[in-house]
Design a protein around this motif. Structure first.
Motif, PDB file in Angstrom:
ATOM      1  N   THR A 195      32.377  52.182  72.845  1.00  0.00           N
ATOM      2  CA  THR A 195      31.180  51.666  73.496  1.00  0.00           C
ATOM      3  C   THR A 195      30.044  52.677  73.511  1.00  0.00           C
ATOM      4  N   GLY A 196      30.381  53.970  73.472  1.00  0.00           N
ATOM      5  CA  GLY A 196      29.368  55.006  73.598  1.00  0.00           C
ATOM      6  C   GLY A 196      28.354  55.020  72.477  1.00  0.00           C
ATOM      7  N   GLN A 197      28.782  54.669  71.279  1.00  0.00           N
ATOM      8  CA  GLN A 197      27.869  54.777  70.145  1.00  0.00           C
ATOM      9  C   GLN A 197      26.719  53.781  70.222  1.00  0.00           C
ATOM     10  N   PHE A 198      26.876  52.736  71.030  1.00  0.00           N
ATOM     11  CA  PHE A 198      25.823  51.730  71.141  1.00  0.00           C
ATOM     12  C   PHE A 198      24.969  51.912  72.393  1.00  0.00           C
ATOM     13  N   ALA A 199      25.278  52.923  73.192  1.00  0.00           N
ATOM     14  CA  ALA A 199      24.527  53.164  74.426  1.00  0.00           C
ATOM     15  C   ALA A 199      23.042  53.449  74.165  1.00  0.00           C
TER      16      ALA A 199
END
Length: 220
Positions: A195-199
């Motif tokens: 999920t972090g890469q799309f933050a």
């Protein structure tokens, strides 16, 4: 050289995001690393929708295609679903194509064919997946699905455990509805396990929504 809008011939347009320069969204573009290819099929009525998020999504995702239409000829759609995005690519391995769409409600007024089961083996290698996203209102996306049987034949990916939507500038008709950008980012995070890469893109989306809300308030 800036483009001009055919409806407002003296309004300069951004050649990149295809919006009026006064509403240019390029400042919110965030190049985002992702493995799953994304095919965005955009309903024609969404093209001029200032609140739409598909163009921002497309400009931020390197491995994405955006095509406009409601009904596609079967050979054309088959190519969009299966042919390499880059004709010169060395990657000739077929992709497993998934449709980002919730389970069809039984009370639907459009008779749809039950999609094939999405099996766990389909999801093992994200780099071999192609996610199809329908960009339109709930009613328009349902019609696109109904009018294109090839889309009905795709395994479906339904989202789960979604956080509240940040898309406060358009009315949702179902509690699980999200903007095209929000839904796609959630799906990619689900498929890629990160999920972090799309933050950063989601944070930029919040800025885009705020910009559109300010423009709306000035017109009230």
């Amino acid at each position: 050289m800036p483009l001009t809008n055919s409806t407002h011939p003296h309004r300069p347009m951004c050649a990149t995001c295809l919006r009026p320069q006064s509403a240019c969204l390029c400042r919110w573009v965030r190049p985002t690393v992702h493995l799953v290819e994304v095919l965005i099929l955009q309903h024609p009525l969404e093209v001029a929708q200032a609140k739409g998020s598909a163009r921002l999504l497309h400009l931020s995702l390197q491995h994405s295609h955006l095509v406009t239409g409601e009904v596609f000829e079967a050979p054309t759609l088959q190519a969009l679903l299966t042919a390499p995005f880059e004709p010169q690519s060395d990657d000739t391995q077929p992709r497993q194509t998934l449709l980002l769409y919730p389970d069809t409600p039984l009370e639907s007024d459009l008779p749809l064919v039950s999609p094939p089961l999405l099996e766990a083996r389909h999801l093992v290698h994200p780099s071999k997946l192609r996610l199809v996203v329908l960009d339109g209102t709930w009613r328009k996306s349902r019609k696109m699905l109904y009018l294109n049987p090839l889309l009905q034949a795709l395994p479906r990916l339904a989202l789960c455990d979604l956080p509240p939507s940040h898309y406060l500038i358009r009315k949702a008709h179902r509690p699980d509805q999200r903007s095209t950008l929000e839904a796609t980012c959630a799906a990619l995070a689900q498929l890629e396990g990160d999920t972090g890469q799309f933050a950063p893109l989601m944070e930029a989306f919040d800025g885009f929504v705020a910009q559109q809300a300010m423009r709306r308030d000035r017109l009230v």
